[in-house]
Scaffold this active site. Structure first.
Site, PDB file in Angstrom:
ATOM      1  N   PHE A  77     -11.074  -3.033  -7.045  1.00  0.00           N
ATOM      2  CA  PHE A  77     -11.020  -1.616  -6.702  1.00  0.00           C
ATOM      3  C   PHE A  77      -9.904  -1.260  -5.728  1.00  0.00           C
ATOM      4  O   PHE A  77      -9.897  -0.160  -5.176  1.00  0.00           O
ATOM      5  CB  PHE A  77     -12.377  -1.141  -6.173  1.00  0.00           C
ATOM      6  N   CYS A  78      -8.966  -2.155  -5.522  1.00  0.00           N
ATOM      7  CA  CYS A  78      -7.810  -1.830  -4.682  1.00  0.00           C
ATOM      8  C   CYS A  78      -6.839  -0.959  -5.463  1.00  0.00           C
ATOM      9  O   CYS A  78      -6.556  -1.219  -6.626  1.00  0.00           O
ATOM     10  CB  CYS A  78      -7.092  -3.099  -4.238  1.00  0.00           C
ATOM     11  N   HIS A  79      -6.344   0.056  -4.792  1.00  0.00           N
ATOM     12  CA  HIS A  79      -5.348   0.925  -5.416  1.00  0.00           C
ATOM     13  C   HIS A  79      -3.997   0.215  -5.426  1.00  0.00           C
ATOM     14  O   HIS A  79      -3.653  -0.477  -4.470  1.00  0.00           O
ATOM     15  CB  HIS A  79      -5.218   2.228  -4.618  1.00  0.00           C
ATOM     16  N   MET A 114      -6.408  -4.877   2.769  1.00  0.00           N
ATOM     17  CA  MET A 114      -6.578  -5.897   1.734  1.00  0.00           C
ATOM     18  C   MET A 114      -5.251  -6.577   1.398  1.00  0.00           C
ATOM     19  O   MET A 114      -5.214  -7.777   1.107  1.00  0.00           O
ATOM     20  CB  MET A 114      -7.222  -5.300   0.480  1.00  0.00           C
ATOM     21  N   GLU A 115      -4.157  -5.824   1.439  1.00  0.00           N
ATOM     22  CA  GLU A 115      -2.844  -6.413   1.171  1.00  0.00           C
ATOM     23  C   GLU A 115      -2.481  -7.419   2.265  1.00  0.00           C
ATOM     24  O   GLU A 115      -1.990  -8.515   1.972  1.00  0.00           O
ATOM     25  CB  GLU A 115      -1.783  -5.309   1.058  1.00  0.00           C
ATOM     26  N   ASP A 129      -1.529 -26.133  -0.924  1.00  0.00           N
ATOM     27  CA  ASP A 129      -1.007 -26.680  -2.178  1.00  0.00           C
ATOM     28  C   ASP A 129       0.185 -27.598  -1.939  1.00  0.00           C
ATOM     29  O   ASP A 129       0.275 -28.674  -2.523  1.00  0.00           O
ATOM     30  CB  ASP A 129      -0.617 -25.543  -3.123  1.00  0.00           C
TER      31      ASP A 129
END
Length: 158
Positions: A77-79, A114-115, A129
């Protein structure tokens, strides 16, 4: 108690409608920590490790920025946002942990927390990694929001 923003009146998941909001300057700062076993931490020279895959921190910075830019593809639901800036800094602290700071900026109707969190997390995963051939005892121990400005209210954890 506040209502969850991504749940509608029928208790179904939904994207937040930001069409009525006015665009404003918004910023977010997130941090991730990566702990290394002593034998891995000892290999850091001049603030980075050179591996067969390349320089660890330099590669993680690139991966983190790429992750931040693609957050809307990962979190349902992130724009989608055209970030005005995303800067990632990585350094070793006194405990020889990698401290990954991700700062995002946008002028938009929705925030960039969120970004910033995604950028820091993808950078941490990239460090893991690239170093896992040295040890699988590497731990990503914390990812958190440090601060955000713009929108309804500002937040500062420190």
């Amino acid at each position: 108690m506040s209502k969850l923003s991504h749940i509608d009146e029928q208790n179904r998941p939904t994207m937040v409608d930001v069409s009525h909001k006015t665009a404003s300057a918004r910023q977010a700062h997130a941090r991730a920590l990566v702990e290394f076993p002593a034998e891995v931490a000892a290999r850091f020279a001049d603030g980075d490790i050179q591996t067969a895959k390349g320089p660890v921190f330099a590669t993680a910075i690139i991966a983190g920025v790429m992750g931040a830019k693609r957050t809307h593809e990962l979190i349902p639901f992130c724009h989608p946002l055209g970030l005005d800036n995303c800067a990632i800094e990585i350094h070793l602290d006194e405990e020889r942990r990698a401290v990954i700071d991700c700062h995002c900026k946008v002028n938009h109707r929705t925030g960039v927390e969120m970004e910033a969190l995604t950028g820091a997390t993808v950078a941490a995963l990239t460090v893991y990694d690239m170093c896992k051939a040295l040890s699988h005892e590497i731990r990503i121990t914390e990812t958190r929001l440090i601060a955000k400005t713009g929108g309804k209210k500002d937040y500062h954890s420190e």
